[in-house]
Design a protein around this motif. Structure first.
Motif, mmCIF file in Angstrom:
data_model
loop_
_atom_site.group_PDB
_atom_site.id
_atom_site.type_symbol
_atom_site.label_atom_id
_atom_site.label_comp_id
_atom_site.label_asym_id
_atom_site.label_seq_id
_atom_site.Cartn_x
_atom_site.Cartn_y
_atom_site.Cartn_z
ATOM 1 N N ARG A 181 1.338 7.556 3.907
ATOM 2 C CA ARG A 181 0.663 7.754 2.622
ATOM 3 C C ARG A 181 1.627 8.356 1.610
ATOM 4 N NH1 ARG A 181 -4.876 7.918 2.590
ATOM 5 N NH2 ARG A 181 -5.018 9.695 1.160
ATOM 6 N N ASN B 68 4.487 -1.214 -5.759
ATOM 7 C CA ASN B 68 4.461 -2.465 -4.997
ATOM 8 C C ASN B 68 5.518 -2.473 -3.895
ATOM 9 O OD1 ASN B 68 2.371 -3.352 -6.594
ATOM 10 N ND2 ASN B 68 3.595 -4.782 -7.796
ATOM 11 N N CYS C 157 6.521 0.111 -2.213
ATOM 12 C CA CYS C 157 6.060 1.016 -1.154
ATOM 13 C C CYS C 157 4.896 0.425 -0.363
ATOM 14 C CB CYS C 157 5.649 2.357 -1.755
ATOM 15 S SG CYS C 157 7.022 3.301 -2.470
ATOM 16 N N THR C 158 3.966 -0.217 -1.040
ATOM 17 C CA THR C 158 2.823 -0.790 -0.324
ATOM 18 C C THR C 158 3.226 -2.030 0.467
ATOM 19 O OG1 THR C 158 2.162 -2.003 -2.332
ATOM 20 C CG2 THR C 158 1.128 0.128 -1.940
ATOM 21 N N GLU C 159 4.158 -2.812 -0.041
ATOM 22 C CA GLU C 159 4.652 -3.961 0.714
ATOM 23 C C GLU C 159 5.370 -3.521 1.989
ATOM 24 O OE1 GLU C 159 7.095 -6.115 -2.003
ATOM 25 O OE2 GLU C 159 5.405 -6.798 -3.234
ATOM 26 N N THR D 17 0.259 3.278 1.931
ATOM 27 C CA THR D 17 -0.894 3.343 1.042
ATOM 28 C C THR D 17 -0.539 4.321 -0.074
ATOM 29 O OG1 THR D 17 -2.509 2.888 2.780
ATOM 30 C CG2 THR D 17 -3.313 4.029 0.811
ATOM 31 N N PHE D 18 -0.720 3.907 -1.312
ATOM 32 C CA PHE D 18 -0.336 4.747 -2.445
ATOM 33 C C PHE D 18 -1.584 5.391 -3.032
ATOM 34 C CE2 PHE D 18 1.872 6.423 -5.947
ATOM 35 C CZ PHE D 18 3.231 6.300 -5.690
ATOM 36 N N LYS E 144 -3.788 -1.785 -1.719
ATOM 37 C CA LYS E 144 -3.463 -0.606 -0.915
ATOM 38 C C LYS E 144 -3.200 0.604 -1.815
ATOM 39 C CE LYS E 144 -1.317 -0.847 2.945
ATOM 40 N NZ LYS E 144 -0.252 -0.959 3.974
ATOM 41 N N VAL E 145 -3.977 0.666 -2.889
ATOM 42 C CA VAL E 145 -3.861 1.779 -3.837
ATOM 43 C C VAL E 145 -5.210 2.483 -3.941
ATOM 44 C CG1 VAL E 145 -3.465 2.402 -6.254
ATOM 45 C CG2 VAL E 145 -2.018 0.687 -5.166
#
Length: 395
Positions: A164, A188, A190-192, A196-197, A239-240
């Motif tokens: 996270r 993007n 980090c989530t890729e 989870t942001f 995922k945000v």
């Protein structure tokens, strides 16, 4: 008389180590005293703490405690298991599991807990290692600084697809491209990579910092505007999470405020005021509310269960405070600080774009003509002439 109280039958008990010699009882001639129990090994101590926290979690679930409270204990349990692995060199296994030695007790060489030959430790799948290296490179590329890269590597090994990250923002006026486009790109990445942001919409913080004239309704409107601009800028929202400070803190007051008070009591006023530059405020001109600001921002890291603090380099002081708190509170897993670079302002001497000076920044809703005019008059020397000073409003 040598035994006026008629204690002979008791003194002769072998566990006491006394023996009759003539008329007297002498210490040390009988059976040797039992030696003191050995001190528990570090692995046994951590295993005992794991067991205690596990019992607490079961009690919390039985009493139907809040999800946030249970999750905080689960996080503590995971940290203890990581500490156990560091101390013993192997993952924690609950007592009694087949083929596993009791926690803290090493099995004989080449044997499992059942006396069978232990299989050789399997080498890590090269594909898994390569995939983790790609994730690390993607996440690390977001930050100008990473404290520490070793902690980031450990995190990606423990939670390759469930880590996270968090960033907090004050809803305060127009959004410039550093917040809009630059942030969308970083999120993007980090989530890729599996993260989870979590965005902390810091409406109460904007109120403390006297943004939007201290009007909380206007602050909330600006917060919604930020969310929609990011959506339009191409941020992947799957995922945000957007969490509103005023709502979450109110709903979870029993969790948030004790954590905040624990942080506050562990640091001096001088240490806290040094962090107040994160608001763009001078130390000698702070309101009482603004003193609380860095303490609450530090609390957010733990309240949101953030593994990575992914904020700008201008927020470094309070992020380092969170790591210092881990040392003071005995927390093993510290949040990774991944600080992104700040886009310089368009005028001379500006370390970053400023909302208070429209010609120092390119805003997300600027027209093509506005952008051309601002770039045409932007400060751009052929050679660097020293460092840039921070903008007056800290934005």
């Amino acid at each position: 008389m040598a035994d006026p109280l008629h204690l002979g039958p008791y003194l002769q008990h072998p566990s006491l180590g006394f023996e009759r010699t003539g008329r007297f009882f002498v210490l040390g001639l009988g059976a040797p005293m039992a030696s003191a129990p050995e001190a528990p090994s570090p692995g046994e101590e951590v295993a005992a703490r794991i067991g205690a926290v596990g019992d607490e979690i079961r009690k919390l679930k039985a009493s139907k405690a809040s999800k946030e409270l249970v999750m905080r204990k689960v996080e503590e349990l995971n940290q203890l298991k990581s500490e156990y692995e560091k101390v013993t060199g192997r993952p924690y296994a609950a007592p009694g599991l087949a083929g596993k030695p009791y926690p803290g007790k090493a099995a004989p060489a080449g044997k499992t807990g059942k006396g069978k030959a232990a299989p050789a430790a399997a080498a890590e799948d090269p594909t898994v290692a390569a995939r983790r290296a790609v994730k690390f490179a993607a996440v690390r590329s977001v930050g100008e600084e990473c404290v520490t890269e070793a902690d980031l590597e450990t995190l990606l090994k423990l939670r390759p697809d469930s880590f996270r990250l968090y960033d907090g923002f004050e809803p305060s006026g127009r959004m410039h491209i550093a917040q809009g486009i630059f942030k969308a790109i970083n999120v993007n990445k980090c989530t890729e990579a599996g993260g989870t942001f979590v965005f902390w919409v810091a409406d109460w913080f904007a109120l403390m910092n006297d943004k939007m004239g201290g009007d909380l309704d206007k602050i909330k409107d600006v917060g919604q505007y930020f969310v929609e601009v990011w959506r339009a800028a191409g941020m992947d929202m799957s995922k945000v999470e957007f969490r509103w400070a005023s709502e979450d803190i109110t709903k979870n007051a029993a969790t948030y405020w004790p954590q905040m008070l624990d942080i506050a009591r562990r640091f001096t006023l001088a240490r806290i005021t040094k962090c107040c530059t994160i608001m763009g405020r001078a130390e000698g001109n702070l309101t009482a509310a603004q003193i609380l600001y860095p303490i609450m921002q530090c609390t957010d890291v733990f309240f949101l269960r953030a593994d990575v603090c992914q904020l700008g380099v201008d927020q470094r002081k309070v992020n380092m405070l969170a790591r210092e708190y881990c040392d003071a509170a005995g927390l093993v897993l510290k949040p990774v600080i991944l600080s992104h670079h700040m886009l310089y302002g368009l005028k001379q001497g500006q370390a970053k774009m400023s909302k208070s000076d429209p010609d120092s920044a390119i805003f997300m809703e600027d027209s093509e003509g506005d952008i051309a005019r601002k770039l045409g008059q932007a400060y751009c020397p052929r050679e660097a002439k020293g460092g840039a000073a921070p903008s007056a409003d800290g934005e």
